[in-house]
Design a protein around this motif. Sequence first.
Motif, PDB file in Angstrom:
ATOM      1  N   UNK A  53     -65.239  45.053  27.655  1.00  0.00           N
ATOM      2  CA  UNK A  53     -66.539  45.016  27.271  1.00  0.00           C
ATOM      3  C   UNK A  53     -66.788  45.542  25.815  1.00  0.00           C
ATOM      4  N   UNK A  54     -66.197  46.753  25.471  1.00  0.00           N
ATOM      5  CA  UNK A  54     -66.426  47.142  24.235  1.00  0.00           C
ATOM      6  C   UNK A  54     -66.007  46.183  23.185  1.00  0.00           C
ATOM      7  N   UNK A  55     -64.479  45.672  23.537  1.00  0.00           N
ATOM      8  CA  UNK A  55     -64.158  45.017  22.381  1.00  0.00           C
ATOM      9  C   UNK A  55     -64.776  43.601  22.152  1.00  0.00           C
ATOM     10  N   UNK A  56     -65.430  43.015  23.379  1.00  0.00           N
ATOM     11  CA  UNK A  56     -66.044  41.856  23.217  1.00  0.00           C
ATOM     12  C   UNK A  56     -67.497  42.154  22.521  1.00  0.00           C
ATOM     13  N   UNK A  57     -68.480  43.042  22.942  1.00  0.00           N
ATOM     14  CA  UNK A  57     -69.274  43.350  22.282  1.00  0.00           C
ATOM     15  C   UNK A  57     -69.477  43.849  20.973  1.00  0.00           C
ATOM     16  N   UNK A  58     -68.459  44.688  20.610  1.00  0.00           N
ATOM     17  CA  UNK A  58     -68.485  45.408  19.359  1.00  0.00           C
ATOM     18  C   UNK A  58     -67.541  44.723  18.317  1.00  0.00           C
ATOM     19  N   UNK A  59     -66.717  43.701  18.966  1.00  0.00           N
ATOM     20  CA  UNK A  59     -65.814  42.762  18.030  1.00  0.00           C
ATOM     21  C   UNK A  59     -64.982  43.711  17.439  1.00  0.00           C
ATOM     22  N   UNK A  60     -64.223  44.985  18.157  1.00  0.00           N
ATOM     23  CA  UNK A  60     -63.238  45.780  17.498  1.00  0.00           C
ATOM     24  C   UNK A  60     -61.981  45.760  18.549  1.00  0.00           C
ATOM     25  N   UNK A  61     -60.814  46.357  18.037  1.00  0.00           N
ATOM     26  CA  UNK A  61     -59.832  46.573  18.810  1.00  0.00           C
ATOM     27  C   UNK A  61     -59.931  47.485  19.797  1.00  0.00           C
ATOM     28  N   UNK A  62     -59.856  47.504  21.145  1.00  0.00           N
ATOM     29  CA  UNK A  62     -59.873  48.455  22.116  1.00  0.00           C
ATOM     30  C   UNK A  62     -58.910  48.090  23.202  1.00  0.00           C
ATOM     31  N   UNK A  63     -58.191  49.384  23.524  1.00  0.00           N
ATOM     32  CA  UNK A  63     -57.093  49.061  24.615  1.00  0.00           C
ATOM     33  C   UNK A  63     -56.960  50.281  25.558  1.00  0.00           C
ATOM     34  N   UNK A  64     -56.736  50.121  26.716  1.00  0.00           N
ATOM     35  CA  UNK A  64     -56.318  51.152  27.695  1.00  0.00           C
ATOM     36  C   UNK A  64     -55.243  51.718  27.516  1.00  0.00           C
ATOM     37  N   UNK A  65     -55.054  53.229  27.640  1.00  0.00           N
ATOM     38  CA  UNK A  65     -53.856  53.900  27.556  1.00  0.00           C
ATOM     39  C   UNK A  65     -53.388  54.628  28.892  1.00  0.00           C
ATOM     40  N   UNK A  66     -52.698  53.972  29.814  1.00  0.00           N
ATOM     41  CA  UNK A  66     -52.531  54.843  30.922  1.00  0.00           C
ATOM     42  C   UNK A  66     -51.466  55.764  30.720  1.00  0.00           C
ATOM     43  N   UNK A  67     -51.616  56.977  31.535  1.00  0.00           N
ATOM     44  CA  UNK A  67     -50.664  57.983  32.028  1.00  0.00           C
ATOM     45  C   UNK A  67     -50.384  57.974  33.597  1.00  0.00           C
ATOM     46  N   UNK A  68     -49.209  58.054  34.025  1.00  0.00           N
ATOM     47  CA  UNK A  68     -48.827  57.932  35.451  1.00  0.00           C
ATOM     48  C   UNK A  68     -49.434  58.970  36.394  1.00  0.00           C
ATOM     49  N   UNK A  69     -49.613  60.193  35.998  1.00  0.00           N
ATOM     50  CA  UNK A  69     -50.175  61.302  36.800  1.00  0.00           C
ATOM     51  C   UNK A  69     -51.341  61.846  36.391  1.00  0.00           C
ATOM     52  N   UNK A  70     -52.154  62.518  37.068  1.00  0.00           N
ATOM     53  CA  UNK A  70     -53.333  63.215  36.775  1.00  0.00           C
ATOM     54  C   UNK A  70     -52.988  64.687  36.036  1.00  0.00           C
ATOM     55  N   UNK A  71     -51.979  65.201  36.530  1.00  0.00           N
ATOM     56  CA  UNK A  71     -51.190  66.443  36.006  1.00  0.00           C
ATOM     57  C   UNK A  71     -50.884  66.058  34.624  1.00  0.00           C
ATOM     58  N   UNK A  72     -50.018  65.038  34.418  1.00  0.00           N
ATOM     59  CA  UNK A  72     -49.586  64.992  32.692  1.00  0.00           C
ATOM     60  C   UNK A  72     -50.659  64.615  32.155  1.00  0.00           C
ATOM     61  N   UNK A  73     -51.734  63.980  32.703  1.00  0.00           N
ATOM     62  CA  UNK A  73     -52.860  63.613  31.904  1.00  0.00           C
ATOM     63  C   UNK A  73     -53.597  64.613  31.619  1.00  0.00           C
TER      64      UNK A  73
END
Length: 539
Positions: free
Chosen positions: A404-424
């Motif tokens: 939604x942010x990418x489409x509505x603001x027309x900027x580059x936006x990406x998810x950045x996942x981490x495998x575990x909560x503890x690491x994050x």
Amino acid sequence: MQTKRTFKYVAALSVGALALTACGGGDDNGGDTADGEMVINAHGIEPQNPLVPTNTNEVGGGHIVDAIFAGLVSYNTDGSTEMEVAESIESEDNVTWTVTLNDGWTFSDDSPVTANSFVDAWNYGADPDNAQLSAYFFNAIEGANEEGNIEDGSDTLSGLEVIDDLTFEVTLKEPAADFPDRLGYSAYFPLPEVAFEDMEAFGEQPISNGPYVLDEWNHDVDAKLSTNPDYEGNRTPENDGLTFTFYTDPDAGYTDVQSGVLDIMDQVPPSAIETFQDDENIEAHTEDGSVNATVTIPSSLDHFGEDEEGQLRRAAVSKAIDRESITSTIFDGTRTPSTDFSSPLMPDYSEDIPGADVLEFDAEEAQDLWAQAEEIAPFEGTLELSYNSDGAGNKEWVEAVTNQIRENLEIEVEPNPFATFAEFRELITNREIDTAFRTGWQPDYPSVYNYIAPVFGSGAGANDGDYSNEDFDAALVSAASADDEETRTEALTEAQAILMEDLPAIPLWNQDALAIAAQGVEGVQLNWQNQPEYHLVTK
């Protein structure tokens, strides 16, 4: 939560196999032990840190710490407060509080719970050399700085004084009528003398005074708790023990509940959100909830500082998110779009916060706000949103928000996942994360104050974005010292209005309290923190 507890919150390896081998008994009785005791097998995640109460501010460790320790007060299912280790907590001026303990409380090593057990634990938590995550909770006490740490030149908090074995005094900097209500939170739990000999080792095998004791912590597998035969508090277990089995894939947990291997799970994965209430293989439980979800954008990120450009961009991002669409399509209505930084369930909640319209979706206005920021300094690069993929629904909603942010603001936006909560969480705690990231809050006690003071107060332990605003801090002081609920609510509304302008975090939605249990599991009650009352669960 983060947090408990912070954002009091929760890939797929061979987790199904791990979950199966982690459960006791090896049959449909889940956590039953060989001698037939009723042990409840519950869904959990690996704690971030050793289980020291003042250094535990997330749900994985919080589940265990809350089960094995007892504080001065405890909270009932509805959030009301009841004396537990304390016999009384009294003050004539809301500044100096006299705490009298009930006689006869002991730790699981048979050592007595005394006034020193609390005062020493609080001083340890406030000692800056110990770098405890919950130090902020001591900042109201005389002798602590804004961060809750002991002021330079002192070894202890000057506002703590032991009178005798069962009595101590707490002197605050300012009046705080709700001070006793705060004292059921884990930061205020007592510690035995032996803890101070080696706190890290203690955290691996705590000696405690609550309804349960920790028998085993098998890292990344499970934690096994048995009942404390000497406990005589308010939360007497109806079962014979708890086993928190650690999952990194919520779908694996759901499957294990369906098969009876796992007795209870405190969340529902998105894959089952539309069907779980009609699933004949489980028992579904739903209530209005208090946990919120937010996105924190640290002021250290380029173009998102605590200046006009940063304010404009944060507001633009907030207005670019269609919360109603996401809560409907991804969460099937089990989330409610945020209207403030807390929850409508709180007694001091207000519907009339100036500036709260920044939480309303408006793509055209979002573009205009972003354009105004562009005139100050052009934005380059990609805005990333980090999250832990072992939490139910995180992947789905983060992808929806970034789209939604990418489409509505027309900027580059990406998810950045981490495998575990503890690491994050470790990266966030160490300030080694250079992106926006998901946050949220499970309240420690029922008040709007608890949603905003530990999270946005200058130097607060859960202030993951390092936000600081003198006017906001002053409003917190006014709220804490208010003698009546109306004055308190007005001060909290003023504080939230400042947050709406600065947006150190962007509120998204409040989460319904959801839990699923295997067939035959009884006594499931969801409390004011969206959590099952584990001590009441039977099968």
